[in-house]
Design a protein around this motif. Structure first.
Motif, PDB file in Angstrom:
ATOM      1  N   ARG A  19       0.686  -1.117   0.072  1.00 23.39           N
ATOM      2  CA  ARG A  19       0.012   0.008   0.067  1.00 23.39           C
ATOM      3  C   ARG A  19       0.856   1.199   0.082  1.00 23.39           C
ATOM      4  NH1 ARG A  19      -5.198  -0.525  -1.301  1.00 23.39           N
ATOM      5  NH2 ARG A  19      -6.357   1.095  -0.996  1.00 23.39           N
ATOM      6  N   MET A  20       1.743   1.199   0.962  1.00 22.40           N
ATOM      7  CA  MET A  20       2.708   2.228   0.921  1.00 22.40           C
ATOM      8  C   MET A  20       3.503   2.548  -0.256  1.00 22.40           C
ATOM      9  SD  MET A  20       5.213   3.113   4.206  1.00 22.40           S
ATOM     10  CE  MET A  20       5.982   4.554   4.330  1.00 22.40           C
ATOM     11  N   ALA A  23       2.026   4.127  -3.258  1.00 19.41           N
ATOM     12  CA  ALA A  23       2.074   5.453  -2.549  1.00 19.41           C
ATOM     13  C   ALA A  23       3.240   6.238  -3.344  1.00 19.41           C
ATOM     14  CB  ALA A  23       1.760   5.823  -1.177  1.00 19.41           C
ATOM     15  N   LEU A  30       3.904  10.937 -10.853  1.00 23.74           N
ATOM     16  CA  LEU A  30       3.301  12.199 -10.984  1.00 23.74           C
ATOM     17  C   LEU A  30       4.873  13.030 -11.295  1.00 23.74           C
ATOM     18  CD1 LEU A  30       0.995  14.173 -10.808  1.00 23.74           C
ATOM     19  CD2 LEU A  30       1.414  14.754  -8.722  1.00 23.74           C
ATOM     20  N   PHE A  38       6.280  19.326 -18.749  1.00 25.60           N
ATOM     21  CA  PHE A  38       6.581  20.627 -18.747  1.00 25.60           C
ATOM     22  C   PHE A  38       7.912  20.802 -19.618  1.00 25.60           C
ATOM     23  CE2 PHE A  38       8.747  24.371 -16.836  1.00 25.60           C
ATOM     24  CZ  PHE A  38       7.743  25.218 -16.842  1.00 25.60           C
TER      25      PHE A  38
ATOM     26  N   ASP B  64       6.641  32.195 -12.878  1.00 25.19           N
ATOM     27  CA  ASP B  64       6.014  31.032 -13.944  1.00 25.19           C
ATOM     28  C   ASP B  64       4.647  30.194 -13.357  1.00 25.19           C
ATOM     29  OD1 ASP B  64       5.473  28.822 -15.119  1.00 25.19           O
ATOM     30  OD2 ASP B  64       7.727  28.501 -15.885  1.00 25.19           O
ATOM     31  N   LEU B  67       3.917  26.502 -13.490  1.00 25.65           N
ATOM     32  CA  LEU B  67       4.570  25.685 -12.561  1.00 25.65           C
ATOM     33  C   LEU B  67       3.991  25.831 -11.194  1.00 25.65           C
ATOM     34  CD1 LEU B  67       8.448  25.796 -12.935  1.00 25.65           C
ATOM     35  CD2 LEU B  67       6.846  23.781 -13.313  1.00 25.65           C
ATOM     36  N   ALA B  74      -1.071  20.146  -7.003  1.00 23.35           N
ATOM     37  CA  ALA B  74      -0.616  18.896  -6.440  1.00 23.35           C
ATOM     38  C   ALA B  74      -0.714  18.442  -4.969  1.00 23.35           C
ATOM     39  CB  ALA B  74       0.934  18.525  -6.935  1.00 23.35           C
ATOM     40  N   VAL B  84      -7.693   8.553   0.987  1.00 23.32           N
ATOM     41  CA  VAL B  84      -8.745   7.568   0.359  1.00 23.32           C
ATOM     42  C   VAL B  84      -7.938   6.160   0.378  1.00 23.32           C
ATOM     43  CG1 VAL B  84      -9.809   6.621  -1.933  1.00 23.32           C
ATOM     44  CG2 VAL B  84     -10.077   9.176  -0.975  1.00 23.32           C
ATOM     45  N   TRP B  85      -6.573   6.375  -0.243  1.00 20.28           N
ATOM     46  CA  TRP B  85      -5.901   5.169  -0.489  1.00 20.28           C
ATOM     47  C   TRP B  85      -5.322   4.632   0.804  1.00 20.28           C
ATOM     48  CZ3 TRP B  85      -4.963   1.799  -4.210  1.00 20.28           C
ATOM     49  CH2 TRP B  85      -4.010   1.229  -4.265  1.00 20.28           C
ATOM     50  N   GLY B  96       1.278   4.643   6.904  1.00 17.53           N
ATOM     51  CA  GLY B  96       2.426   4.908   6.019  1.00 17.53           C
ATOM     52  C   GLY B  96       2.089   5.731   4.669  1.00 17.53           C
ATOM     53  N   VAL B  97       1.044   5.562   4.152  1.00 18.45           N
ATOM     54  CA  VAL B  97       0.764   6.183   2.950  1.00 18.45           C
ATOM     55  C   VAL B  97       0.704   7.667   3.496  1.00 18.45           C
ATOM     56  CG1 VAL B  97      -0.998   6.605   1.201  1.00 18.45           C
ATOM     57  CG2 VAL B  97      -0.439   4.181   1.990  1.00 18.45           C
ATOM     58  N   VAL B  99       2.457   9.226   5.705  1.00 18.55           N
ATOM     59  CA  VAL B  99       3.700   9.574   6.049  1.00 18.55           C
ATOM     60  C   VAL B  99       4.241  10.151   4.567  1.00 18.55           C
ATOM     61  CG1 VAL B  99       5.991   9.022   6.647  1.00 18.55           C
ATOM     62  CG2 VAL B  99       4.158   8.174   8.048  1.00 18.55           C
ATOM     63  N   VAL B 100       4.313   9.216   3.556  1.00 18.63           N
ATOM     64  CA  VAL B 100       4.519   9.758   2.405  1.00 18.63           C
ATOM     65  C   VAL B 100       3.964  10.773   1.829  1.00 18.63           C
ATOM     66  CG1 VAL B 100       4.455   8.719  -0.285  1.00 18.63           C
ATOM     67  CG2 VAL B 100       5.131   7.125   1.583  1.00 18.63           C
ATOM     68  N   THR B 104       5.806  14.587   0.894  1.00 19.43           N
ATOM     69  CA  THR B 104       5.287  15.015  -0.369  1.00 19.43           C
ATOM     70  C   THR B 104       4.877  16.268  -0.389  1.00 19.43           C
ATOM     71  OG1 THR B 104       4.741  12.900  -1.159  1.00 19.43           O
ATOM     72  CG2 THR B 104       4.112  14.439  -2.899  1.00 19.43           C
TER      73      THR B 104
END
Lengths: 135, 121
Positions: A19-20, A23, A30, A38, B64, B67, B74, B84-85, B96-97, B99-100, B104
């Protein structure tokens, strides 16, 4: 890395640690596709090799993300394997011949610009595929 | 676009991310307190995004726009998508998701400020 014989449903790669992992892959999918889109749109002439490579990397990350999320093991092995070869090849080339890559791509310098995560990610990905195959 | 707001959002995301690390290490799922913190961060993100777009339209400096908006958007979208994930995974890895996602968001917000001030090409 092959599926156990007779297995009709592939082992799930999108749960637990996967799962992680998905992610993290999604973030890089992306980052790489948006960045290359770009770059290609605005300044293709400046560093065509690096930008096209970013685009290829982006597509590979997107496919790997989808493959892991949907437990498509075959596609996952191919894309993650490609990713490992890509980051190693580009890493060596970018150090050996800086002229080839005047602008950074995701894989330049073994992914140094992204905290070497691009180098670790395929290793972790392949490990995860092995692990889920054994279960 | 206020740089302090941008950096504050990055720090906020790191704090929520650190909380998520604690939950993950303790093998906990996302609880209500954490969810509210995430929702609060998202509300501020959306508000800052709107304010940022207004500031972008009003500025005479050469920023810009593509950008700026895409990085900012994002960051705004990363939080709900990650939730959701994450929520479907009833284990530490669901946490953990997040955390990521928080890491980000923090990186993206620093980039947004850099793009605004013109120090990131």
């Amino acid at each position: 890395m092959s599926e156990p014989r007779g297995a009709t449903t592939p082992h799930d790669t999108s749960h637990g640690f996967g799962r992680m992992l998905v992610a993290v892959y999604a973030v890089f999918a992306l980052a790489a596709t948006a960045r290359s889109a770009f770059q290609l749109a605005t300044d293709f002439g400046a560093a065509p090799v690096a930008y096209l490579l970013s685009a290829v990397a982006g597509v590979v990350y997107v496919l790997a993300t989808v493959a892991l999320a949907r437990s498509n093991r075959r596609l996952a092995v191919v894309t993650i394997g490609f990713e490992l070869v890509g980051v190693l090849t580009v890493g060596v080339l970018s150090l050996a011949d800086a002229e080839l890559f005047p602008d950074d791509s995701v894989w330049s310098g073994f992914g140094a610009g992204y905290g070497y995560v691009p180098l670790l990610l395929p290793l972790v990905g392949l490990w995860w595929l092995r692990r889920t195959a054994r279960r | 676009m206020n740089e302090v707001v941008g950096y504050a959002l990055a720090v906020g995301a790191l704090l929520v991310g650190a909380w998520a690390v604690v939950l993950m290490v303790r093998d906990r799922q996302v609880d209500n307190g954490f969810f509210y913190a995430t929702a609060a961060l998202e509300l501020v993100l959306v508000g800052a995004f709107v304010a940022g777009c207004v500031a972008l339209a009003g500025t005479s400096r050469d920023v810009d726009g593509v950008l700026f908006v895409s990085y900012f958007l994002a960051a705004v979208l990363a939080v709900p998508v990650a939730l959701v994930w994450a929520i479907a995974e009833k284990s530490r890895w669901g946490t953990g998701v997040l955390v990521v996602a928080m890491l980000t968001v923090a990186v993206l917000m620093v980039r947004v400020v850099d793009i605004w001030t013109g120090s990131y090409v």
